[in-house]
Design a protein around this motif. Structure first.
Motif: not given
Length: 108
Positions: A85-87, A89-91, A93-95
């Protein structure tokens, strides 16, 4: 056993899922090493307020990454694993970015 819709096949039983699981494990290990080295550096240079906060936040970010990675590894066991999910994937990248920032804060 439920019938599959026309045109849907089982996943190829090749080694791709195993390679993906191993890649997630290697990435998790790399994040753990980065967090531990940041903590070691903070202790070696003397514990300052910024260093302690950086190490604590780095550990939390590593735990968050570990949770996302373990969930993805479990999902890879399905015959047709869902797309990330994009969520999630964003998590990830954010981490990764946060771990780099907190590591730099420790060196500051």
């Amino acid at each position: 056993m439920p019938e599959r819709p026309a045109g849907v096949r089982d996943r190829d039983p090749g080694l791709q899922p195993e390679r993906t699981r191993l890649a997630w494990r290697r990435t998790t290990l790399s994040c753990a090493v980065a967090a531990v080295l940041a903590g070691r550096q903070a202790v070696h240079r003397g514990l300052s307020g910024v260093g302690i906060v950086g190490v604590a936040l780095g550990a939390l970010v590593w735990l968050a990454f570990l949770l996302v990675a373990q969930r993805r590894i479990r999902l890879m066991d399905a015959p047709r694993p869902p797309v990330m999910t994009s969520r999630a994937a964003a998590a990830v990248v954010g981490c990764t970015v946060a771990l780099a920032v907190f590591g730099a804060a420790v060196l500051w």
